[in-house]
Design a protein around this motif. Sequence first.
Motif, PDB file in Angstrom:
ATOM      1  N   GLN A 261      33.841  23.705  30.545  1.00 40.24           N
ATOM      2  CA  GLN A 261      35.243  23.827  30.915  1.00 40.24           C
ATOM      3  C   GLN A 261      35.993  22.511  30.800  1.00 40.24           C
ATOM      4  OE1 GLN A 261      36.325  27.005  30.699  1.00 40.24           O
ATOM      5  NE2 GLN A 261      37.441  26.778  32.625  1.00 40.24           N
ATOM      6  N   ARG A 262      35.443  21.436  31.398  1.00 39.23           N
ATOM      7  CA  ARG A 262      36.197  20.183  31.446  1.00 39.23           C
ATOM      8  C   ARG A 262      36.435  19.609  30.060  1.00 39.23           C
ATOM      9  NH1 ARG A 262      32.658  15.943  30.790  1.00 39.23           N
ATOM     10  NH2 ARG A 262      30.485  16.341  31.344  1.00 39.23           N
ATOM     11  N   LYS A 263      35.543  19.889  29.112  1.00 41.29           N
ATOM     12  CA  LYS A 263      35.710  19.343  27.765  1.00 41.29           C
ATOM     13  C   LYS A 263      36.840  20.012  26.993  1.00 41.29           C
ATOM     14  CE  LYS A 263      31.135  17.340  26.962  1.00 41.29           C
ATOM     15  NZ  LYS A 263      29.943  17.313  26.069  1.00 41.29           N
ATOM     16  N   LYS A 264      37.354  21.115  27.529  1.00 43.96           N
ATOM     17  CA  LYS A 264      38.486  21.776  26.874  1.00 43.96           C
ATOM     18  C   LYS A 264      39.789  21.010  27.098  1.00 43.96           C
ATOM     19  CE  LYS A 264      36.705  26.493  27.569  1.00 43.96           C
ATOM     20  NZ  LYS A 264      36.988  27.803  28.245  1.00 43.96           N
ATOM     21  N   PHE A 265      39.815  20.231  28.188  1.00 50.93           N
ATOM     22  CA  PHE A 265      41.075  19.627  28.618  1.00 50.93           C
ATOM     23  C   PHE A 265      41.057  18.114  28.447  1.00 50.93           C
ATOM     24  CE2 PHE A 265      40.420  23.502  31.127  1.00 50.93           C
ATOM     25  CZ  PHE A 265      41.576  24.205  30.797  1.00 50.93           C
TER      26      PHE A 265
END
Length: 341
Positions: A261-265
Amino acid sequence: MNNQRPILGLTMGDPAGIGPEICLRALGEPRVLEHCTPVLFGDVAVLGRVAKTANIPATKYRTAPVADFSALFHASEPVVVDCGALDAASIVPGQISAACGKAGYTYIEHAINAALAGKIDGVVTAPIHKESLSLSGVKFPGHTEIFTALTGTKRSCMMLYSDVLTVSMCTTHIGYHEVPGKLSVERVLNVIELTAQAMRQLRGREPLIGVCGLNPHAGEHGLFGNREEESFVEPAVKTAREHGIRVDGPLVPDAAFTTGQRKKFDAIVTLYHDQGHIPFKMLAFDTGVNITLGLPIIRTSVDHGTAFDIAWQGKAQATSLYAAIDVAAQLALGKSKGTAR
C-alpha cells in the motif's frame, strides 16, 4: 548569500541532550560542508564542555556574538553564534531542566529572526525536550507550533520525509481525545495541499497523496466512530481532486503502511501524531527528516528526540541531522527533485 552553497542556521537544541554533540559533528562533517555553510545558534561554552566530555575531535569554526548578525553575511566557513543563554557549568547531561528548556527556545528564536531577516537561507533544528520547554514557561509544545507562531503562519503542518515513506500530520502534540475536535474539512484539505506542494518540489513531478481515516477500518461506513471519515476526510479529498491534486482516501489506517500500500503513494496524510510517527520511525528512524510545511522560511529537523540516556557520551548518531541539512540545502537551492540522502 552564496547561491551555490546556502547558509543554513542550525539550532543546538536542548543543551542537556544530544543536540550539542550532533551539531558539533555537523560543523566538521565533509558531507555538510559540501552542501552548505552551517551557522549554529547555541552556546560556545556548552560546545566546549561537550567536546571535552564526549571526546569529540576539535572542529574549526568562527564565533560571533548574537547581537552582531553581520558576521553571518557571506559566511564561507562554519560559524557559532554565541547566544549566552545559560551557564554551561550548571548543566547536568540527561536531566530535565527549565534553564535548558529556555535556552533551547532562545536558540530557535534567534535562528527564526535571522531567517526572516534574510541573513540565513533556512533553519535546521536539533531536538528540544518538551517537558523542559514547559518547565521554562514557554507555552508551545514543540518546534512546529513555535515556528508557526513566530513566523505568523496561517496554515502549516508537520511532514516526516524519507526515501521509503513520507507522512504528514493534521494534528500533532495533543491528546487523543482532542483529535476529532481539531479536525475539519478545511484542516484536512490544507494538509493535503501543503503535502502535495512539498512533494512536487522534492520529487519534481505530480505526486499521489493518500489520506488515512481516523477510525478502525476507516469507520466502516459509520460502524466505528462518529463518521469522521464522511464528515472531514471524504469532502477534503473530493475538493482536493477538484483542485487538480492526485489523492485517494480515506485509507484504512492499519493497512495503509503495509509494503504494497505505502509504495503506491508519494506521501500519506495522517490525522494524528502517532498514526504517522509510528510507521515512519519503524522504517526511517536514522535517516528521516522533519519538515514544517507552509512557513515563509525553510525549516527541517531531525526526526528523533533528545536521547537523554546517551547525552554527552559520544554515542549519538548524526545521520538524521545530516539528512535534515541535505533537504534544507536542496529546498534552499530550489531543486526540483531529489531525495533526503
